[in-house]
Design a protein around this motif. Sequence first.
Motif, PDB file in Angstrom:
ATOM      1  N   LEU A   1      34.165  32.222  44.841  1.00 21.86           N
ATOM      2  CA  LEU A   1      34.064  33.673  45.037  1.00 21.86           C
ATOM      3  C   LEU A   1      35.345  34.282  45.607  1.00 21.86           C
ATOM      4  CD1 LEU A   1      30.420  33.914  46.421  1.00 21.86           C
ATOM      5  CD2 LEU A   1      31.218  34.279  44.082  1.00 21.86           C
ATOM      6  N   LYS A   2      36.381  33.467  45.797  1.00 23.96           N
ATOM      7  CA  LYS A   2      37.660  33.970  46.311  1.00 23.96           C
ATOM      8  C   LYS A   2      38.484  34.556  45.169  1.00 23.96           C
ATOM      9  CE  LYS A   2      37.911  30.710  50.140  1.00 23.96           C
ATOM     10  NZ  LYS A   2      38.626  29.552  50.691  1.00 23.96           N
TER      11      LYS A   2
ATOM     12  N   LEU B   1      39.082  36.864  38.905  1.00 26.78           N
ATOM     13  CA  LEU B   1      38.576  38.095  39.510  1.00 26.78           C
ATOM     14  C   LEU B   1      37.127  38.397  39.154  1.00 26.78           C
ATOM     15  CD1 LEU B   1      41.719  40.373  39.090  1.00 26.78           C
ATOM     16  CD2 LEU B   1      40.870  39.288  41.183  1.00 26.78           C
ATOM     17  N   GLY B   2      36.587  37.765  38.130  1.00 25.44           N
ATOM     18  CA  GLY B   2      35.239  38.083  37.663  1.00 25.44           C
ATOM     19  C   GLY B   2      34.171  37.914  38.729  1.00 25.44           C
ATOM     20  N   LEU B   3      34.026  36.705  39.277  1.00 26.45           N
ATOM     21  CA  LEU B   3      32.991  36.469  40.283  1.00 26.45           C
ATOM     22  C   LEU B   3      33.266  37.203  41.596  1.00 26.45           C
ATOM     23  CD1 LEU B   3      31.954  32.758  39.701  1.00 26.45           C
ATOM     24  CD2 LEU B   3      30.619  34.810  39.237  1.00 26.45           C
ATOM     25  N   PRO B   4      34.524  37.310  42.061  1.00 28.68           N
ATOM     26  CA  PRO B   4      34.740  38.113  43.265  1.00 28.68           C
ATOM     27  C   PRO B   4      34.355  39.588  43.081  1.00 28.68           C
ATOM     28  CG  PRO B   4      36.586  36.641  42.935  1.00 28.68           C
ATOM     29  CD  PRO B   4      35.713  36.527  41.711  1.00 28.68           C
ATOM     30  N   ILE B   5      34.591  40.156  41.904  1.00 27.48           N
ATOM     31  CA  ILE B   5      34.184  41.541  41.648  1.00 27.48           C
ATOM     32  C   ILE B   5      32.665  41.642  41.624  1.00 27.48           C
ATOM     33  CG2 ILE B   5      34.121  43.356  39.878  1.00 27.48           C
ATOM     34  CD1 ILE B   5      37.072  42.578  39.264  1.00 27.48           C
ATOM     35  N   VAL B   6      32.006  40.690  40.968  1.00 31.58           N
ATOM     36  CA  VAL B   6      30.541  40.652  40.950  1.00 31.58           C
ATOM     37  C   VAL B   6      30.017  40.581  42.387  1.00 31.58           C
ATOM     38  CG1 VAL B   6      28.578  39.152  40.374  1.00 31.58           C
ATOM     39  CG2 VAL B   6      30.270  39.709  38.626  1.00 31.58           C
ATOM     40  N   ASN B   7      30.606  39.711  43.192  1.00 30.21           N
ATOM     41  CA  ASN B   7      30.178  39.542  44.577  1.00 30.21           C
ATOM     42  C   ASN B   7      30.361  40.841  45.366  1.00 30.21           C
ATOM     43  OD1 ASN B   7      29.208  37.909  46.766  1.00 30.21           O
ATOM     44  ND2 ASN B   7      31.306  37.751  47.508  1.00 30.21           N
ATOM     45  N   LYS B   8      31.494  41.536  45.164  1.00 33.85           N
ATOM     46  CA  LYS B   8      31.737  42.798  45.874  1.00 33.85           C
ATOM     47  C   LYS B   8      30.713  43.855  45.490  1.00 33.85           C
ATOM     48  CE  LYS B   8      35.115  46.383  46.913  1.00 33.85           C
ATOM     49  NZ  LYS B   8      34.043  47.173  47.454  1.00 33.85           N
TER      50      LYS B   8
END
Length: 131
Positions: free
Chosen positions: A82-83, A95-102
Amino acid sequence: SINISFKHKKENIIINCDAEQLNRIFINLLKNSIESINEKFTKKPNFTKKIDIEIDVKDDYIEICITDNGIGFEDKNLNNILKPYFTTKKNGSGLGLPIVNKIINDHNGTLKVLPNQTGAKIEINLPKDVH
């Protein structure tokens, strides 16, 4: 083709959210699952490709689990997945999963990447308003 199953226990579940942002979450996660399954298929063409989506209501949250049988996540990467800018893909931006997480965090929810021996499993919890 990929078998996609969708299971839910309640008929009417309302999430107070930005629909466009929630749509972005699911497009990104399903795209990741499809890419992972297709990568595994190139190495092991004799398996049934599948994605399971389950929605359940738990206490004050709606729990959404997306499970696929693609290549999954290596245990050593779970803490970094998630970083921003962390990726294991050749052409990935990380950036995909960090954006989803945000987006999920902005909706007062949580995202968990869970260990799964047969692929990947993502659990999302969002505040509910069930009718």
